[in-house]
Motif scaffolding. Structure first.
Motif, PDB file in Angstrom:
ATOM      1  N   VAL A  47      37.279  37.604  43.490  1.00  0.00           N
ATOM      2  CA  VAL A  47      37.750  37.317  44.872  1.00  0.00           C
ATOM      3  C   VAL A  47      37.323  37.770  45.873  1.00  0.00           C
ATOM      4  CG1 VAL A  47      40.267  36.944  44.007  1.00  0.00           C
ATOM      5  CG2 VAL A  47      39.484  39.250  44.501  1.00  0.00           C
ATOM      6  N   LEU A  48      36.198  38.672  45.392  1.00  0.00           N
ATOM      7  CA  LEU A  48      35.390  39.535  46.447  1.00  0.00           C
ATOM      8  C   LEU A  48      33.716  39.531  46.160  1.00  0.00           C
ATOM      9  CD1 LEU A  48      37.040  42.695  47.257  1.00  0.00           C
ATOM     10  CD2 LEU A  48      36.842  40.922  48.950  1.00  0.00           C
ATOM     11  N   HIS A  49      32.926  38.974  47.065  1.00  0.00           N
ATOM     12  CA  HIS A  49      31.663  39.191  46.791  1.00  0.00           C
ATOM     13  C   HIS A  49      31.131  40.623  47.008  1.00  0.00           C
ATOM     14  CE1 HIS A  49      30.691  34.908  47.012  1.00  0.00           C
ATOM     15  NE2 HIS A  49      31.467  34.871  48.366  1.00  0.00           N
ATOM     16  N   PRO A  52      26.605  41.343  50.574  1.00  0.00           N
ATOM     17  CA  PRO A  52      27.640  41.993  51.180  1.00  0.00           C
ATOM     18  C   PRO A  52      29.078  41.863  50.913  1.00  0.00           C
ATOM     19  CG  PRO A  52      27.300  40.558  52.628  1.00  0.00           C
ATOM     20  CD  PRO A  52      26.381  40.427  51.511  1.00  0.00           C
ATOM     21  N   VAL A  53      29.948  43.105  51.079  1.00  0.00           N
ATOM     22  CA  VAL A  53      31.314  42.882  50.638  1.00  0.00           C
ATOM     23  C   VAL A  53      32.242  41.880  51.521  1.00  0.00           C
ATOM     24  CG1 VAL A  53      33.469  44.246  50.361  1.00  0.00           C
ATOM     25  CG2 VAL A  53      31.288  45.207  49.325  1.00  0.00           C
ATOM     26  N   GLY A  54      32.914  40.952  50.782  1.00  0.00           N
ATOM     27  CA  GLY A  54      33.559  39.986  51.565  1.00  0.00           C
ATOM     28  C   GLY A  54      34.209  39.191  50.737  1.00  0.00           C
ATOM     29  N   PRO A  55      35.332  38.296  50.926  1.00  0.00           N
ATOM     30  CA  PRO A  55      35.975  37.311  50.191  1.00  0.00           C
ATOM     31  C   PRO A  55      35.153  36.180  49.799  1.00  0.00           C
ATOM     32  CG  PRO A  55      36.940  37.111  52.519  1.00  0.00           C
ATOM     33  CD  PRO A  55      35.776  38.427  52.526  1.00  0.00           C
ATOM     34  N   THR A  56      35.501  35.978  48.687  1.00  0.00           N
ATOM     35  CA  THR A  56      34.922  34.465  47.986  1.00  0.00           C
ATOM     36  C   THR A  56      35.817  33.402  48.611  1.00  0.00           C
ATOM     37  OG1 THR A  56      36.081  34.711  45.920  1.00  0.00           O
ATOM     38  CG2 THR A  56      34.018  35.442  45.903  1.00  0.00           C
ATOM     39  N   GLY A  57      35.281  32.356  48.185  1.00  0.00           N
ATOM     40  CA  GLY A  57      36.125  31.245  48.574  1.00  0.00           C
ATOM     41  C   GLY A  57      37.743  31.415  47.827  1.00  0.00           C
ATOM     42  N   ALA A  58      37.815  31.654  46.814  1.00  0.00           N
ATOM     43  CA  ALA A  58      39.128  32.109  46.241  1.00  0.00           C
ATOM     44  C   ALA A  58      39.940  33.034  46.972  1.00  0.00           C
ATOM     45  CB  ALA A  58      38.749  32.359  44.926  1.00  0.00           C
ATOM     46  N   GLU A  60      39.539  34.005  50.069  1.00  0.00           N
ATOM     47  CA  GLU A  60      39.832  33.413  51.318  1.00  0.00           C
ATOM     48  C   GLU A  60      41.220  32.969  51.123  1.00  0.00           C
ATOM     49  OE1 GLU A  60      38.771  34.019  54.169  1.00  0.00           O
ATOM     50  OE2 GLU A  60      36.626  34.318  54.257  1.00  0.00           O
ATOM     51  N   ARG A  61      41.435  32.307  50.083  1.00  0.00           N
ATOM     52  CA  ARG A  61      42.741  31.721  49.784  1.00  0.00           C
ATOM     53  C   ARG A  61      43.846  32.501  49.490  1.00  0.00           C
ATOM     54  NH1 ARG A  61      44.215  26.341  48.803  1.00  0.00           N
ATOM     55  NH2 ARG A  61      42.611  26.063  50.202  1.00  0.00           N
ATOM     56  N   LEU A  62      43.410  33.468  48.784  1.00  0.00           N
ATOM     57  CA  LEU A  62      44.432  34.617  48.569  1.00  0.00           C
ATOM     58  C   LEU A  62      44.669  35.391  49.573  1.00  0.00           C
ATOM     59  CD1 LEU A  62      45.705  36.189  46.126  1.00  0.00           C
ATOM     60  CD2 LEU A  62      43.720  37.530  45.736  1.00  0.00           C
TER      61      LEU A  62
END
Length: 294
Positions: A47-49, A52-58, A60-62
């Protein structure tokens, strides 16, 4: 998926940093990493890259689900606490700017007479925030207002088992400069004003998007934005010709250089509602009875 894991995920996504999230939450960075790892293991996906730190596609949906889920958890805790707790000597009232008036002042005076040592706070907050603040216990009850069809409830977000009760309704008017060509009209149809310049004042008046929703007509556009909560400041901009505003009839009454023309169509009123959760006997319950006449 544990609530604390979800809170940690939301905080990391918002701050874009595991270390910053750890500082804000009062955890070690290792504990934050462990919670995110456990959340990802439970969901079966990242759920996180990390760099750099940031939401993955999943992720973002979460995030789209997280706010509502956490709000309902907080609302459930607050609701149970209200039912189980002893009467409080503190009273925090939330209100939208145009809902603060003489009626609230008189009711609060009665509450003070019944509870002389009550610790009273009145918070002026935007309408879209107040229902959640009532649900989570940030305020004990709230007065919200806005345009609605006669006798219809205001369109408030579903944030928990809250009660809404009508307190008042009054006519809506279009506030415009006294010298405006439409100032002498006996009534106006909002649909005819889609090409007019409007003031975008989300804290006080319907935005262009809400005007479109109310009339079914596109084309409303803001000529200027007013981000304050002082209606006199908004009306000063109206008087100077910066745009029109849709307001309750009492708001522009007696203001120099501002005309108020009643809204003829669609059939709308300015409605004020009391929003509250469970109210054990005490200052908040008394205030609710005074405002609703129950």
């Amino acid at each position: 998926m544990e609530p604390q894991q979800l809170r940690t995920f939301v905080t990391v996504a918002r701050l874009g940093s595991f270390s910053e999230a750890a500082r804000e939450l009062g955890y070690t960075q290792s504990a934050v990493s462990q919670q995110i790892a456990a959340l990802e293991a439970d969901l079966g996906t990242a759920v996180l890259h990390r760099r750099p730190v940031g939401p993955t596609g999943a992720g973002e949906r979460l995030l789209e689900h997280a706010g509502a889920l956490l709000l309902r958890i907080d609302a459930a805790r607050a609701d149970i606490a209200r039912l189980a707790g002893a009467p409080s000597a503190r009273l925090t009232v939330g209100a939208t700017p145009l809902a603060v008036g003489a009626e609230l002042g008189r009711a609060l005076a009665e509450v003070r007479r019944a509870y002389p040592v009550v610790d009273l706070t009145v918070r002026v907050v935007a309408q879209d925030v107040l229902p959640a603040e009532v649900a989570t216990g940030a305020v004990d009850l709230a007065l919200v207002d806005g345009p609605a069809a006669p006798s219809d409830p205001l369109p408030l977000p579903d944030v928990g088992p809250l009660a809404t009760v009508a307190v008042a309704e009054q006519p809506l008017v279009v506030a415009l400069p006294a010298g405006h060509p439409l100032a002498g009209r006996s009534g106006l149809a909002l649909a005819d004003l889609s090409a007019a310049h409007w003031l975008d004042a989300p804290g006080l008046a319907p935005t262009a998007a809400r005007l479109s929703a109310a009339t079914g007509v596109e084309g409303y556009r803001p000529a200027a934005r007013y981000l304050g909560t002082d209606v006199r400041g908004l009306l000063a901009l109206v008087a100077a010709g910066h745009g029109l505003a849709l307001l309750p009839a009492t708001a522009p009454a007696g203001v120099p250089d501002v005309a108020a023309v009643p809204v003829r169509a669609p059939r709308l009123v300015h409605r004020t509602e009391l929003v509250h959760g469970a109210l054990p006997e005490g200052p908040a319950a008394l205030l609710a009875r005074l405002l609703t006449g129950e």
